[in-house]
Design a protein around this motif. Structure first.
Motif, PDB file in Angstrom:
ATOM      1  N   ALA A  87       6.603 -13.068  22.913  1.00  0.00           N
ATOM      2  CA  ALA A  87       7.316 -11.849  23.342  1.00  0.00           C
ATOM      3  C   ALA A  87       7.156 -10.348  22.865  1.00  0.00           C
ATOM      4  O   ALA A  87       7.783  -9.595  23.311  1.00  0.00           O
ATOM      5  CB  ALA A  87       8.724 -12.346  23.085  1.00  0.00           C
ATOM      6  N   PHE A  90       5.948  -7.683  25.363  1.00  0.00           N
ATOM      7  CA  PHE A  90       7.277  -7.330  26.060  1.00  0.00           C
ATOM      8  C   PHE A  90       8.143  -6.439  25.504  1.00  0.00           C
ATOM      9  O   PHE A  90       8.478  -5.535  26.029  1.00  0.00           O
ATOM     10  CB  PHE A  90       7.810  -8.401  26.706  1.00  0.00           C
ATOM     11  N   PHE A 127      15.534  -9.316  23.551  1.00  0.00           N
ATOM     12  CA  PHE A 127      14.756  -9.079  22.474  1.00  0.00           C
ATOM     13  C   PHE A 127      15.471  -9.020  20.903  1.00  0.00           C
ATOM     14  O   PHE A 127      14.925  -9.292  19.758  1.00  0.00           O
ATOM     15  CB  PHE A 127      13.878  -7.708  22.442  1.00  0.00           C
ATOM     16  N   LEU A 130      15.861 -12.213  19.874  1.00  0.00           N
ATOM     17  CA  LEU A 130      14.584 -12.712  19.422  1.00  0.00           C
ATOM     18  C   LEU A 130      14.140 -12.394  18.127  1.00  0.00           C
ATOM     19  O   LEU A 130      13.606 -12.833  17.523  1.00  0.00           O
ATOM     20  CB  LEU A 130      13.473 -12.518  20.336  1.00  0.00           C
TER      21      LEU A 130
END
Length: 388
Positions: A87, A90, A127, A130
Protein backbone atom coordinates in the motif's frame (compact mmCIF):
# COMPACT_ATOMS: atom_id res chain seq x y z
CA UNK A 1 7.45 -1.79 42.47
CA UNK A 2 9.42 -2.61 39.34
CA UNK A 3 11.28 -0.73 36.63
CA UNK A 4 9.20 1.50 34.31
CA UNK A 5 6.03 1.09 36.36
CA UNK A 6 3.34 3.69 35.60
CA UNK A 7 3.79 5.64 38.83
CA UNK A 8 7.49 6.16 38.06
CA UNK A 9 6.62 7.52 34.62
CA UNK A 10 3.70 9.63 35.86
CA UNK A 11 5.56 11.42 38.64
CA UNK A 12 8.70 11.83 36.54
CA UNK A 13 6.80 13.51 33.70
CA UNK A 14 4.82 15.85 35.95
CA UNK A 15 7.77 16.68 38.21
CA UNK A 16 9.85 17.70 35.20
CA UNK A 17 6.99 19.75 33.79
CA UNK A 18 6.23 21.62 37.00
CA UNK A 19 9.93 22.23 37.63
CA UNK A 20 10.30 23.56 34.10
CA UNK A 21 7.27 25.81 34.63
CA UNK A 22 8.71 27.32 37.80
CA UNK A 23 12.04 27.97 36.11
CA UNK A 24 10.33 29.84 33.25
CA UNK A 25 7.20 31.20 34.95
CA UNK A 26 8.25 34.84 34.60
CA UNK A 27 8.15 34.55 30.81
CA UNK A 28 4.54 33.29 30.78
CA UNK A 29 1.27 34.93 31.71
CA UNK A 30 0.43 34.80 35.40
CA UNK A 31 -0.96 31.54 36.75
CA UNK A 32 -3.29 31.88 39.73
CA UNK A 33 -2.51 30.28 43.06
CA UNK A 34 -5.97 28.67 42.98
CA UNK A 35 -5.05 26.81 39.80
CA UNK A 36 -1.75 25.62 41.26
CA UNK A 37 -3.57 24.44 44.38
CA UNK A 38 -5.99 22.52 42.16
CA UNK A 39 -3.14 20.83 40.28
CA UNK A 40 -1.31 19.86 43.46
CA UNK A 41 -4.56 18.49 44.85
CA UNK A 42 -4.90 16.29 41.77
CA UNK A 43 -1.31 15.12 42.18
CA UNK A 44 -2.09 14.32 45.81
CA UNK A 45 -4.85 11.99 44.59
CA UNK A 46 -2.26 10.23 42.42
CA UNK A 47 0.04 10.01 45.45
CA UNK A 48 -2.74 8.42 47.52
CA UNK A 49 -3.23 5.87 44.74
CA UNK A 50 0.49 5.14 44.79
CA UNK A 51 0.50 4.64 48.56
CA UNK A 52 -2.55 2.37 48.33
CA UNK A 53 -1.05 0.26 45.53
CA UNK A 54 2.27 0.03 47.35
CA UNK A 55 0.54 -1.09 50.54
CA UNK A 56 -1.39 -3.80 48.72
CA UNK A 57 1.65 -5.15 46.86
CA UNK A 58 4.36 -4.69 49.48
CA UNK A 59 4.26 -8.33 50.56
CA UNK A 60 3.85 -9.77 47.07
CA UNK A 61 6.93 -10.98 45.23
CA UNK A 62 6.26 -10.23 41.57
CA UNK A 63 8.16 -12.26 38.99
CA UNK A 64 9.86 -10.37 36.23
CA UNK A 65 8.27 -10.43 32.81
CA UNK A 66 9.06 -13.63 30.96
CA UNK A 67 12.31 -13.42 29.07
CA UNK A 68 10.65 -14.94 26.04
CA UNK A 69 7.83 -13.23 24.21
CA UNK A 70 4.57 -14.92 23.18
CA UNK A 71 4.24 -17.16 20.11
CA UNK A 72 3.50 -15.23 16.96
CA UNK A 73 1.00 -16.18 14.29
CA UNK A 74 3.63 -15.80 11.61
CA UNK A 75 1.46 -16.35 8.55
CA UNK A 76 -1.03 -13.68 9.57
CA UNK A 77 1.78 -11.31 10.47
CA UNK A 78 3.49 -11.86 7.12
CA UNK A 79 0.25 -11.22 5.23
CA UNK A 80 -0.24 -7.97 7.14
CA UNK A 81 3.31 -6.88 6.37
CA UNK A 82 2.79 -7.56 2.67
CA UNK A 83 -0.43 -5.52 2.73
CA UNK A 84 1.11 -2.46 4.38
CA UNK A 85 4.17 -2.71 2.13
CA UNK A 86 2.09 -3.01 -1.05
CA UNK A 87 0.00 0.00 0.00
CA UNK A 88 3.01 2.33 0.30
CA UNK A 89 2.93 3.57 -3.36
CA UNK A 90 -0.80 4.26 -3.10
CA UNK A 91 -0.35 6.06 0.22
CA UNK A 92 2.39 8.16 -1.37
CA UNK A 93 0.16 9.08 -4.32
CA UNK A 94 -2.65 10.02 -1.94
CA UNK A 95 -0.27 12.21 0.06
CA UNK A 96 0.99 13.92 -3.11
CA UNK A 97 -2.60 14.54 -4.17
CA UNK A 98 -3.37 16.18 -0.82
CA UNK A 99 -0.21 18.27 -1.19
CA UNK A 100 -1.57 19.69 -4.44
CA UNK A 101 0.76 17.64 -6.62
CA UNK A 102 3.97 18.67 -4.84
CA UNK A 103 6.51 16.10 -3.72
CA UNK A 104 5.92 15.37 -0.02
CA UNK A 105 9.67 14.84 0.45
CA UNK A 106 10.22 18.52 -0.22
CA UNK A 107 9.65 21.05 2.55
CA UNK A 108 7.01 22.99 0.59
CA UNK A 109 5.19 19.82 -0.40
CA UNK A 110 5.25 18.40 3.11
CA UNK A 111 3.94 21.62 4.63
CA UNK A 112 1.16 21.68 2.03
CA UNK A 113 0.32 18.06 2.81
CA UNK A 114 0.23 18.73 6.54
CA UNK A 115 -1.91 21.83 6.03
CA UNK A 116 -4.43 19.84 4.01
CA UNK A 117 -4.65 17.26 6.82
CA UNK A 118 -4.81 19.63 9.78
CA UNK A 119 -6.25 22.91 8.49
CA UNK A 120 -8.50 21.75 5.66
CA UNK A 121 -9.74 18.61 7.39
CA UNK A 122 -8.76 16.27 4.54
CA UNK A 123 -8.72 12.56 5.30
CA UNK A 124 -5.93 10.09 4.60
CA UNK A 125 -8.59 7.41 4.28
CA UNK A 126 -7.80 3.74 4.75
CA UNK A 127 -4.09 4.54 4.95
CA UNK A 128 -4.63 5.91 8.45
CA UNK A 129 -5.69 2.42 9.54
CA UNK A 130 -2.74 0.85 7.73
CA UNK A 131 -0.45 3.18 9.68
CA UNK A 132 -1.61 1.61 12.95
CA UNK A 133 -1.29 -1.88 11.47
CA UNK A 134 2.25 -1.06 10.37
CA UNK A 135 3.20 -0.03 13.91
CA UNK A 136 1.99 -3.33 15.29
CA UNK A 137 3.71 -5.46 12.65
CA UNK A 138 7.04 -3.73 13.28
CA UNK A 139 6.79 -3.99 17.06
CA UNK A 140 6.10 -7.73 16.80
CA UNK A 141 8.72 -8.28 14.09
CA UNK A 142 11.50 -6.79 16.19
CA UNK A 143 10.48 -9.12 19.02
CA UNK A 144 10.56 -12.00 16.55
CA UNK A 145 14.00 -10.87 15.39
CA UNK A 146 15.42 -10.97 18.91
CA UNK A 147 13.87 -14.40 19.32
CA UNK A 148 15.75 -15.41 16.14
CA UNK A 149 12.54 -16.09 14.25
CA UNK A 150 12.70 -13.17 11.79
CA UNK A 151 15.61 -12.11 9.62
CA UNK A 152 17.34 -8.74 9.51
CA UNK A 153 16.03 -7.89 6.01
CA UNK A 154 12.44 -8.51 7.03
CA UNK A 155 12.90 -6.38 10.16
CA UNK A 156 14.58 -3.54 8.25
CA UNK A 157 11.85 -3.53 5.62
CA UNK A 158 9.12 -3.49 8.26
CA UNK A 159 10.75 -0.60 10.14
CA UNK A 160 11.27 1.44 6.96
CA UNK A 161 7.63 0.95 5.99
CA UNK A 162 6.52 2.04 9.46
CA UNK A 163 8.78 5.09 9.29
CA UNK A 164 7.15 6.02 5.99
CA UNK A 165 3.69 5.81 7.56
CA UNK A 166 4.97 7.80 10.55
CA UNK A 167 6.29 10.42 8.14
CA UNK A 168 3.02 10.78 6.24
CA UNK A 169 1.13 11.05 9.52
CA UNK A 170 2.87 14.49 9.75
CA UNK A 171 2.76 14.22 13.55
CA UNK A 172 5.80 13.99 15.80
CA UNK A 173 3.61 12.24 18.35
CA UNK A 174 3.27 9.35 15.89
CA UNK A 175 7.04 8.99 15.97
CA UNK A 176 6.89 8.73 19.76
CA UNK A 177 4.33 5.93 19.78
CA UNK A 178 6.30 4.15 17.05
CA UNK A 179 9.46 4.11 19.17
CA UNK A 180 7.55 3.14 22.31
CA UNK A 181 5.92 0.17 20.60
CA UNK A 182 9.23 -0.80 19.04
CA UNK A 183 11.52 -0.50 22.05
CA UNK A 184 9.45 -0.68 25.24
CA UNK A 185 8.54 -4.40 25.00
CA UNK A 186 12.25 -5.12 24.63
CA UNK A 187 13.06 -2.94 27.64
CA UNK A 188 10.43 -4.64 29.81
CA UNK A 189 11.77 -8.09 28.99
CA UNK A 190 15.41 -7.10 29.41
CA UNK A 191 16.35 -7.73 25.77
CA UNK A 192 17.26 -4.06 25.30
CA UNK A 193 19.22 -2.52 28.13
CA UNK A 194 20.45 0.97 28.93
CA UNK A 195 22.83 1.28 25.97
CA UNK A 196 20.18 0.19 23.48
CA UNK A 197 17.63 2.50 25.09
CA UNK A 198 19.96 5.48 24.77
CA UNK A 199 20.60 4.67 21.11
CA UNK A 200 16.83 4.48 20.53
CA UNK A 201 16.33 7.85 22.23
CA UNK A 202 19.01 9.44 20.03
CA UNK A 203 17.37 8.01 16.90
CA UNK A 204 13.97 9.23 18.06
CA UNK A 205 15.42 12.69 18.64
CA UNK A 206 16.84 12.69 15.11
CA UNK A 207 13.42 11.72 13.73
CA UNK A 208 11.80 14.57 15.69
CA UNK A 209 14.32 17.06 14.32
CA UNK A 210 13.81 15.78 10.77
CA UNK A 211 10.05 16.30 10.97
CA UNK A 212 10.66 19.73 12.53
CA UNK A 213 12.82 20.64 9.54
CA UNK A 214 10.25 19.40 7.04
CA UNK A 215 7.41 21.30 8.74
CA UNK A 216 9.56 24.39 9.41
CA UNK A 217 8.66 24.18 13.07
CA UNK A 218 11.62 24.88 15.30
CA UNK A 219 14.39 23.99 12.85
CA UNK A 220 15.36 25.51 9.51
CA UNK A 221 18.08 24.46 7.10
CA UNK A 222 18.67 28.13 6.32
CA UNK A 223 19.42 29.13 9.94
CA UNK A 224 22.71 28.67 11.77
CA UNK A 225 23.20 26.37 14.77
CA UNK A 226 22.55 29.12 17.34
CA UNK A 227 19.40 30.25 15.57
CA UNK A 228 18.09 26.71 15.32
CA UNK A 229 18.86 26.08 18.99
CA UNK A 230 16.86 29.17 20.03
CA UNK A 231 14.01 28.30 17.70
CA UNK A 232 13.93 24.70 18.88
CA UNK A 233 13.84 25.85 22.51
CA UNK A 234 10.90 28.14 21.78
CA UNK A 235 9.14 25.30 19.99
CA UNK A 236 9.68 23.00 22.97
CA UNK A 237 8.18 25.64 25.27
CA UNK A 238 5.05 25.69 23.12
CA UNK A 239 4.58 21.95 23.48
CA UNK A 240 5.63 21.43 27.11
CA UNK A 241 5.09 24.33 29.52
CA UNK A 242 2.67 26.35 27.38
CA UNK A 243 -0.12 23.71 27.48
CA UNK A 244 0.06 23.73 31.29
CA UNK A 245 -0.26 27.52 31.38
CA UNK A 246 -3.02 27.46 28.74
CA UNK A 247 -4.96 25.01 30.94
CA UNK A 248 -4.87 27.57 33.75
CA UNK A 249 -6.51 30.11 31.44
CA UNK A 250 -9.14 27.57 30.41
CA UNK A 251 -9.97 26.71 34.01
CA UNK A 252 -10.37 30.34 35.06
CA UNK A 253 -12.75 31.12 32.16
CA UNK A 254 -16.43 30.22 32.73
CA UNK A 255 -17.56 27.20 30.71
CA UNK A 256 -20.72 25.18 30.29
CA UNK A 257 -20.20 21.45 30.87
CA UNK A 258 -20.40 19.60 27.54
CA UNK A 259 -21.23 16.30 29.25
CA UNK A 260 -19.19 13.82 27.24
CA UNK A 261 -19.06 15.48 23.82
CA UNK A 262 -15.27 15.51 24.04
CA UNK A 263 -14.57 12.36 26.07
CA UNK A 264 -16.88 10.17 23.99
CA UNK A 265 -16.05 11.77 20.66
CA UNK A 266 -15.79 8.38 18.91
CA UNK A 267 -19.29 7.36 19.99
CA UNK A 268 -20.77 10.65 18.77
CA UNK A 269 -18.85 10.29 15.49
CA UNK A 270 -20.33 6.84 14.90
CA UNK A 271 -23.86 7.94 15.86
CA UNK A 272 -23.58 10.99 13.62
CA UNK A 273 -22.35 8.89 10.70
CA UNK A 274 -25.25 6.46 11.17
CA UNK A 275 -27.73 9.31 11.33
CA UNK A 276 -28.85 8.31 14.82
CA UNK A 277 -27.75 11.54 16.50
CA UNK A 278 -27.58 14.98 14.94
CA UNK A 279 -24.52 15.97 16.95
CA UNK A 280 -21.26 16.68 15.16
CA UNK A 281 -18.15 15.30 16.85
CA UNK A 282 -15.87 17.84 18.48
CA UNK A 283 -12.80 18.79 16.49
CA UNK A 284 -9.56 17.36 17.84
CA UNK A 285 -7.65 20.52 16.86
CA UNK A 286 -8.49 23.34 19.29
CA UNK A 287 -8.34 27.10 19.02
CA UNK A 288 -5.03 28.72 19.88
CA UNK A 289 -4.39 30.30 23.25
CA UNK A 290 -1.60 32.84 23.73
CA UNK A 291 0.26 32.56 27.04
CA UNK A 292 2.10 34.43 25.39
CA UNK A 293 3.38 31.45 23.35
CA UNK A 294 0.76 30.22 20.91
CA UNK A 295 -0.52 26.74 21.74
CA UNK A 296 -3.61 24.73 20.90
CA UNK A 297 -3.04 21.88 23.36
CA UNK A 298 -4.04 22.05 27.03
CA UNK A 299 -2.69 18.89 28.74
CA UNK A 300 -4.67 15.72 29.46
CA UNK A 301 -7.10 17.57 31.75
CA UNK A 302 -8.65 19.77 29.05
CA UNK A 303 -11.05 17.20 27.57
CA UNK A 304 -12.43 16.14 30.93
CA UNK A 305 -12.69 19.70 32.22
CA UNK A 306 -14.70 20.73 29.17
CA UNK A 307 -17.07 17.81 29.74
CA UNK A 308 -17.38 17.70 33.55
CA UNK A 309 -15.74 20.92 34.79
CA UNK A 310 -13.78 20.61 38.03
CA UNK A 311 -14.95 17.05 38.66
CA UNK A 312 -13.36 16.10 35.34
CA UNK A 313 -9.95 17.30 36.51
CA UNK A 314 -9.83 14.30 38.86
CA UNK A 315 -10.52 11.72 36.13
CA UNK A 316 -7.00 11.39 34.59
CA UNK A 317 -5.30 10.22 37.83
CA UNK A 318 -7.77 7.33 37.90
CA UNK A 319 -6.20 6.04 34.69
CA UNK A 320 -3.19 5.06 36.80
CA UNK A 321 -5.25 2.15 38.12
CA UNK A 322 -5.62 0.79 34.59
CA UNK A 323 -1.95 1.38 33.83
CA UNK A 324 -0.96 -0.45 37.00
CA UNK A 325 -3.23 -3.38 36.16
CA UNK A 326 -1.63 -3.69 32.72
CA UNK A 327 1.82 -3.42 34.26
CA UNK A 328 1.07 -6.21 36.75
CA UNK A 329 -0.16 -8.37 33.89
CA UNK A 330 2.96 -7.62 31.84
CA UNK A 331 5.23 -8.55 34.75
CA UNK A 332 3.27 -11.48 36.09
CA UNK A 333 1.81 -13.05 32.95
CA UNK A 334 3.86 -11.64 30.10
CA UNK A 335 2.77 -12.55 26.58
CA UNK A 336 0.46 -10.06 24.91
CA UNK A 337 0.30 -8.00 28.09
CA UNK A 338 3.86 -6.79 27.50
CA UNK A 339 2.69 -5.13 24.29
CA UNK A 340 -0.56 -3.87 25.80
CA UNK A 341 1.28 -2.13 28.63
CA UNK A 342 3.92 -0.75 26.25
CA UNK A 343 1.15 0.83 24.16
CA UNK A 344 -0.45 2.32 27.28
CA UNK A 345 2.78 4.13 28.15
CA UNK A 346 2.17 6.51 25.24
CA UNK A 347 -0.90 8.32 26.65
CA UNK A 348 0.77 8.27 30.08
CA UNK A 349 3.87 10.02 28.75
CA UNK A 350 1.72 12.48 26.77
CA UNK A 351 -0.34 13.71 29.73
CA UNK A 352 1.62 16.98 29.79
CA UNK A 353 0.61 17.58 26.16
CA UNK A 354 -3.01 16.58 25.58
CA UNK A 355 -5.47 13.76 26.17
CA UNK A 356 -4.52 10.61 24.28
CA UNK A 357 -6.93 8.28 26.09
CA UNK A 358 -10.57 8.71 25.05
CA UNK A 359 -9.63 11.12 22.26
CA UNK A 360 -7.75 8.29 20.52
CA UNK A 361 -10.12 5.49 21.49
CA UNK A 362 -10.32 4.28 17.89
CA UNK A 363 -6.55 3.81 17.80
CA UNK A 364 -6.55 1.84 21.07
CA UNK A 365 -9.24 -0.47 19.73
CA UNK A 366 -7.18 -1.08 16.60
CA UNK A 367 -3.97 -1.71 18.53
CA UNK A 368 -5.68 -4.10 20.91
CA UNK A 369 -7.30 -6.02 18.06
CA UNK A 370 -4.11 -6.43 16.02
CA UNK A 371 -2.05 -7.59 19.00
CA UNK A 372 -4.82 -10.01 19.89
CA UNK A 373 -4.85 -11.34 16.31
CA UNK A 374 -1.10 -11.73 15.78
CA UNK A 375 -0.04 -12.98 19.23
CA UNK A 376 -1.11 -16.38 20.48
CA UNK A 377 -2.53 -17.04 23.93
CA UNK A 378 -0.77 -20.42 23.98
CA UNK A 379 2.15 -19.05 25.93
CA UNK A 380 4.73 -21.27 27.60
CA UNK A 381 7.68 -19.31 29.03
CA UNK A 382 9.85 -22.40 28.88
CA UNK A 383 9.16 -23.13 25.22
CA UNK A 384 7.34 -20.62 23.10
CA UNK A 385 8.92 -21.15 19.74
CA UNK A 386 5.88 -23.01 18.40
CA UNK A 387 3.67 -20.91 16.18
CA UNK A 388 -0.01 -21.55 15.67
Amino acid sequence: MGFANPFQIYFLIWSLLILNFYLQRDSFVEVTSEFLFLIFTVKSVALVLLIGVRAMTSSVSEPLAFERLPPIRERLLLIAQIVVFAAVPFAYLRAVSLAGGDDIFSIAGYIGFRSAMTDDGESFGIFSYLSILSLVTSSITIASYFERRAGAYRLATSILVSLFYAYVSTARTFILIFFLLLIFPMVLTGIVRLKGLLVALVLMGCAFVFVAVMTAKGVSIEADVAGNADSLFENLRQYTVAPFVALSRLVTDPLVAELGLNSFRLAFSVLNALGVADVSPKALIREYAYVPDATNVYTVYEVYFRDFLFLGIFIPPMFLIGHWWLYRKARGVGGRWIFYYSASVYPLVMQFFQDQYFSLLSMWIQLGFWYWLFLSTKFNPEKNSTND
